[in-house]
Scaffold this active site. Structure first.
Site, PDB file in Angstrom:
ATOM      1  N   ASP A  44      -5.744 -20.664   5.760  1.00  0.00           N
ATOM      2  CA  ASP A  44      -4.818 -19.811   6.513  1.00  0.00           C
ATOM      3  C   ASP A  44      -4.461 -18.604   5.641  1.00  0.00           C
ATOM      4  O   ASP A  44      -4.026 -18.753   4.492  1.00  0.00           O
ATOM      5  CB  ASP A  44      -3.562 -20.626   6.842  1.00  0.00           C
ATOM      6  CG  ASP A  44      -2.560 -19.863   7.701  1.00  0.00           C
ATOM      7  OD1 ASP A  44      -2.710 -18.636   7.872  1.00  0.00           O
ATOM      8  OD2 ASP A  44      -1.606 -20.495   8.177  1.00  0.00           O
ATOM      9  N   LYS A  76      -8.017 -21.045  18.003  1.00  0.00           N
ATOM     10  CA  LYS A  76      -8.557 -22.385  17.735  1.00  0.00           C
ATOM     11  C   LYS A  76      -9.672 -22.675  18.743  1.00  0.00           C
ATOM     12  O   LYS A  76      -9.491 -23.403  19.712  1.00  0.00           O
ATOM     13  CB  LYS A  76      -7.427 -23.417  17.833  1.00  0.00           C
ATOM     14  CG  LYS A  76      -7.820 -24.831  17.426  1.00  0.00           C
ATOM     15  CD  LYS A  76      -6.623 -25.764  17.614  1.00  0.00           C
ATOM     16  CE  LYS A  76      -6.988 -27.195  17.333  1.00  0.00           C
ATOM     17  NZ  LYS A  76      -5.867 -28.119  17.602  1.00  0.00           N
ATOM     18  N   GLY A 105      -2.158 -27.677  10.795  1.00  0.00           N
ATOM     19  CA  GLY A 105      -3.026 -28.526  11.591  1.00  0.00           C
ATOM     20  C   GLY A 105      -4.183 -27.798  12.231  1.00  0.00           C
ATOM     21  O   GLY A 105      -5.285 -28.332  12.345  1.00  0.00           O
ATOM     22  N   ASN A 109      -8.153 -28.752  11.690  1.00  0.00           N
ATOM     23  CA  ASN A 109      -9.080 -29.073  12.764  1.00  0.00           C
ATOM     24  C   ASN A 109     -10.323 -28.204  12.728  1.00  0.00           C
ATOM     25  O   ASN A 109     -11.442 -28.688  12.932  1.00  0.00           O
ATOM     26  CB  ASN A 109      -8.376 -28.927  14.116  1.00  0.00           C
ATOM     27  CG  ASN A 109      -7.726 -30.212  14.580  1.00  0.00           C
ATOM     28  OD1 ASN A 109      -8.342 -31.024  15.264  1.00  0.00           O
ATOM     29  ND2 ASN A 109      -6.482 -30.408  14.202  1.00  0.00           N
ATOM     30  N   THR A 129      -0.608 -27.651   4.225  1.00  0.00           N
ATOM     31  CA  THR A 129       0.489 -26.833   3.683  1.00  0.00           C
ATOM     32  C   THR A 129       1.698 -26.792   4.617  1.00  0.00           C
ATOM     33  O   THR A 129       2.631 -26.034   4.372  1.00  0.00           O
ATOM     34  CB  THR A 129       0.007 -25.392   3.427  1.00  0.00           C
ATOM     35  OG1 THR A 129      -0.373 -24.802   4.673  1.00  0.00           O
ATOM     36  CG2 THR A 129      -1.164 -25.367   2.454  1.00  0.00           C
ATOM     37  N   LYS A 142      -9.539 -37.341  13.896  1.00  0.00           N
ATOM     38  CA  LYS A 142      -9.759 -36.496  15.079  1.00  0.00           C
ATOM     39  C   LYS A 142      -9.864 -35.032  14.659  1.00  0.00           C
ATOM     40  O   LYS A 142      -8.966 -34.512  14.002  1.00  0.00           O
ATOM     41  CB  LYS A 142      -8.627 -36.686  16.087  1.00  0.00           C
ATOM     42  CG  LYS A 142      -8.545 -38.083  16.661  1.00  0.00           C
ATOM     43  CD  LYS A 142      -7.572 -38.171  17.813  1.00  0.00           C
ATOM     44  CE  LYS A 142      -6.156 -37.918  17.391  1.00  0.00           C
ATOM     45  NZ  LYS A 142      -5.196 -38.090  18.513  1.00  0.00           N
ATOM     46  N   ASN A 152      -7.543 -29.111  22.646  1.00  0.00           N
ATOM     47  CA  ASN A 152      -8.289 -30.174  21.960  1.00  0.00           C
ATOM     48  C   ASN A 152      -9.298 -30.871  22.866  1.00  0.00           C
ATOM     49  O   ASN A 152      -9.456 -32.096  22.802  1.00  0.00           O
ATOM     50  CB  ASN A 152      -7.322 -31.205  21.366  1.00  0.00           C
ATOM     51  CG  ASN A 152      -6.496 -30.650  20.231  1.00  0.00           C
ATOM     52  OD1 ASN A 152      -6.830 -29.608  19.663  1.00  0.00           O
ATOM     53  ND2 ASN A 152      -5.407 -31.311  19.899  1.00  0.00           N
ATOM     54  N   GLU A 184       7.026 -34.567  14.793  1.00  0.00           N
ATOM     55  CA  GLU A 184       6.125 -35.717  14.737  1.00  0.00           C
ATOM     56  C   GLU A 184       6.783 -36.894  14.019  1.00  0.00           C
ATOM     57  O   GLU A 184       6.494 -38.058  14.320  1.00  0.00           O
ATOM     58  CB  GLU A 184       4.808 -35.344  14.047  1.00  0.00           C
ATOM     59  CG  GLU A 184       3.983 -34.285  14.766  1.00  0.00           C
ATOM     60  CD  GLU A 184       3.229 -34.822  15.986  1.00  0.00           C
ATOM     61  OE1 GLU A 184       3.433 -35.992  16.352  1.00  0.00           O
ATOM     62  OE2 GLU A 184       2.450 -34.045  16.574  1.00  0.00           O
ATOM     63  N   GLU A 244       0.330 -40.390  20.724  1.00  0.00           N
ATOM     64  CA  GLU A 244       0.262 -39.326  21.725  1.00  0.00           C
ATOM     65  C   GLU A 244       1.593 -39.184  22.468  1.00  0.00           C
ATOM     66  O   GLU A 244       1.693 -38.391  23.411  1.00  0.00           O
ATOM     67  CB  GLU A 244      -0.862 -39.611  22.724  1.00  0.00           C
ATOM     68  CG  GLU A 244      -2.256 -39.433  22.162  1.00  0.00           C
ATOM     69  CD  GLU A 244      -2.602 -37.975  21.948  1.00  0.00           C
ATOM     70  OE1 GLU A 244      -2.392 -37.176  22.876  1.00  0.00           O
ATOM     71  OE2 GLU A 244      -3.068 -37.626  20.845  1.00  0.00           O
ATOM     72  N   HIS A 263       3.485 -26.272  17.880  1.00  0.00           N
ATOM     73  CA  HIS A 263       3.161 -27.646  18.249  1.00  0.00           C
ATOM     74  C   HIS A 263       4.369 -28.565  18.164  1.00  0.00           C
ATOM     75  O   HIS A 263       4.632 -29.351  19.087  1.00  0.00           O
ATOM     76  CB  HIS A 263       2.050 -28.173  17.337  1.00  0.00           C
ATOM     77  CG  HIS A 263       1.662 -29.590  17.608  1.00  0.00           C
ATOM     78  ND1 HIS A 263       0.887 -29.960  18.688  1.00  0.00           N
ATOM     79  CD2 HIS A 263       1.960 -30.742  16.943  1.00  0.00           C
ATOM     80  CE1 HIS A 263       0.716 -31.276  18.678  1.00  0.00           C
ATOM     81  NE2 HIS A 263       1.351 -31.763  17.642  1.00  0.00           N
TER      82      HIS A 263
END
Length: 397
Positions: A44, A76, A105, A109, A129, A142, A152, A184, A244, A263
């Site tokens: 990034d 993305k 994230g 990915n 980070t 994933k 996704n 999360e 999820e 997110h």
């Protein structure tokens, strides 16, 4: 520097972490390059202050090719993955090379999918980070990017050989993003570890003045919650679908916002919607619904009507219809596959035995409106305070 081992797709992947340990991490990375003559550092651009010293130290041991990314949700895509891979080949990256993803994230990915596809698989290392990446997204196999139809939807499963994080990197995340980014961990407490509610509250309360100690506590909540599920269900297609929770509506909100809603914030709203759905169906009790609002309130979300009222409902419905969990269980055209809770830490098992059930789309949209309207009660106050008043006035306490 500390070390834990995470079960990822049948392998015990080392996770190195500590505070102000960048030099030690660079040495650990160098030791793991083996016969590689180069590494591709996918990073990034916003974390150049962290990337530059690590790349400089690593370059004493191996050739470092850096590919900078503008880490946005709209970026993305498979075209970005192709761009990274094309650049890698033009710079002489080969089968023995390593791909290192450094950032949040989204970067993890993109780097992960690139590593999985390049030469049908090159070595992968994650250097997260952000809290979302460090405590959740990289603790997984994933790897996916977005398609026009939703979030996704294109990806694969691919395990890193190493995860490493200097918690000092996380402490530099902007203050306003830090709390919502920890949604999360709120999810892990609500859905898996309700006994850790006080630990979560204490860590979030301490964060304005102190960061490293609380981040260590939150790291433990993230990894401890996931470890047993990843041993049973390494590709997160059965029992581990519990993670999820909040993501069905959350992913739709994040995607149609074009990334303007991060997110973490999107998942926080998604958890409240899931809780309202479960309560409206007579599954989740009132006290547990109140707990959702209380815990999410600690994340200091903005006003829900301002944030949620701006979205086009037809577009939201369209994105819910393409959610990446569709297909795990039979769903009608007007149904959405969701993770719901019967109680804190108690997922509702569907007919498959796993925590995923079909929910009428109308029920989901009605729950979204309930969450949206909470900011316009006369009592004012925080989300949690408004929810307390809501329950008192409805004689449910």
């Amino acid at each position: 520097m500390l070390e834990r081992h995470i079960p990822l797709d049948g392998h015990e992947t080392p996770y190195l972490y500590g505070v102000d340990c960048g030099t030690a991490l660079a040495e650990a990375l160098a030791a793991r390059t083996g016969s590689a003559d180069s590494v591709l550092l996918v990073a990034d651009r916003k974390v150049a202050a962290h990337t530059a010293p690590l790349a400089r130290q690593l370059s004493h041991h191996v050739k470092v090719e850096t590919f900078g990314i503008d880490a946005s949700e709209t970026n993305k895509t498979m075209s970005l993955v192709q761009g990274v891979a094309e650049s890698a080949i033009s710079r002489g990256v080969n089968r023995s090379s390593l791909v290192i993803g450094m950032g949040g994230g989204m970067v993890g990915n993109v780097a992960g999918l690139t590593a999985a596809l390049l030469f049908r698989g090159t070595g992968l290392i994650h250097l997260p980070t952000t809290p979302v990446a460090a405590f959740d997204s990289v603790v997984s196999v994933k790897q996916a990017v977005n398609l026009r139809g939703g979030k996704n939807l294109c990806g694969t499963y691919y395990a890193p050989s190493l995860i490493a994080c200097d918690l000092r990197w996380l402490s530099t995340v902007p203050h306003e993003e830090l709390f919502t980014g920890l949604s999360e961990m709120a999810k892990n407490v609500l859905a898996v570890l309700p006994g850790e509610e006080e630990t979560l509250r204490g860590a979030l309360s301490a964060l304005p003045g102190e960061r490293i100690g609380p981040l260590l506590q939150l790291f433990d909540i993230g990894v401890t919650a996931k470890e047993p599920f990843l041993r049973q269900d390494p590709r997160e297609r059965r029992e581990a679908l519990i993670f999820e929770y909040g993501h069905t509506v959350g992913h739709a909100l994040e995607f149609i916002s074009g990334g303007s809603m991060k997110h973490g914030e999107a998942v926080a709203w998604g958890m409240l919607v899931a809780a309202e759905v479960s309560h409206s169906l007579g599954i989740l009790g009132g006290e547990d619904l109140r707990s959702h609002y209380r815990i999410v309130d600690w994340l200091r979300l903005p006003d829900p009507r301002t944030r949620l009222g701006r979205f086009d409902r037809a577009e939201l419905r369209a994105k819910l219809a393409t959610d990446n969990k569709r297909g795990y269980i039979p769903c009608g055209r007007d149904e959405v596959a969701m993770v719901l809770l019967e109680s804190l830490g108690g997922p509702l098992a569907g007919e498959s035995g796993y925590p995923l059930v079909p929910v009428p789309q109308e029920t989901v949209m009605a729950a979204l409106e309930t969450v949206t309207e909470h900011s316009w009660t006369e009592c004012g106050g925080t989300i949690g305070e408004r929810e307390d008043a809501r329950w008192k006035t409805s004689n449910l306490l």
